[in-house]
Design a protein around this motif. Structure first.
Motif, PDB file in Angstrom:
ATOM      1  N   GLY A 140       0.829  -1.209   0.000  1.00 33.75           N
ATOM      2  CA  GLY A 140       0.000   0.000   0.000  1.00 33.75           C
ATOM      3  C   GLY A 140       0.859   1.253   0.000  1.00 33.75           C
ATOM      4  N   ARG A 141       0.243   2.378   0.280  1.00 30.63           N
ATOM      5  CA  ARG A 141       0.955   3.662   0.313  1.00 30.63           C
ATOM      6  C   ARG A 141       1.898   3.739   1.511  1.00 30.63           C
ATOM      7  N   SER A 142       1.376   3.343   2.681  1.00 32.22           N
ATOM      8  CA  SER A 142       2.198   3.405   3.896  1.00 32.22           C
ATOM      9  C   SER A 142       2.307   2.050   4.591  1.00 32.22           C
ATOM     10  N   GLU A 192       4.475   7.776   3.674  1.00 32.22           N
ATOM     11  CA  GLU A 192       4.653   6.898   2.529  1.00 32.22           C
ATOM     12  C   GLU A 192       5.898   6.044   2.730  1.00 32.22           C
ATOM     13  N   ARG A 197      10.219   0.916  -1.372  1.00 35.73           N
ATOM     14  CA  ARG A 197       9.086   0.539  -2.224  1.00 35.73           C
ATOM     15  C   ARG A 197       9.577  -0.198  -3.456  1.00 35.73           C
TER      16      ARG A 197
END
Length: 137
Positions: free
Chosen positions: A84-86, A122, A128
């Motif tokens: 996900g984003r965070s 984030e 990421r």
């Protein structure tokens, strides 16, 4: 099943991991998962000592499939089930060394937060990118 994992780490059991019933105690599997995930994160560039972002475990789960005991070693496979984003859901499978037999499988969900404020942030770009390499369809 091994082909579903992207990163591998050997985990030796220790004498102290066995409980009174003669097998690795259930709580030790969580420590193994934490070790595999954090070893990978450090290798991917997370600064656990002074980095601005840290990952906090907000959920964990483990399914126990077979008994293991010292002095056996486990092959731990790591993958990302959701990115996900965070947050990220790491999934770990433990196998008897060199075999297809699953000992246990489970997951940890980390939410990345600012070290000082503990507010979600984030996932850092470098992490990421590395995590994307662990994602399974």
């Amino acid at each position: 099943m091994r082909e579903q994992y992207r990163h591998w780490q050997r985990i030796p059991t220790r004498w102290a991991d066995n409980d009174v019933y003669g097998h690795v105690n259930n709580v030790v599997h969580y420590a193994f998962m934490d070790t595999v995930i954090n070893t990978w994160l450090i290798g991917a560039g997370l600064d656990i000592q002074a980095g601005q972002q840290i990952g906090l475990c907000v959920e964990s789960h483990c399914n126990y499939r077979a008994s293991v005991a010292f002095p056996e070693a486990l092959d731990a496979g790591l993958r990302v089930g959701h990115l996900g984003r965070s947050s990220v859901r790491y999934e770990v499978g433990f196998f008897f060394e060199g075999r297809e037999d699953v000992v246990a499988d489970g997951h940890f969900v980390h939410v990345f937060v600012d070290r000082a404020t503990r507010k979600p942030v984030e996932i850092p770009a470098n992490l990421r990118t590395a995590m994307e390499g662990l994602v399974v369809a």
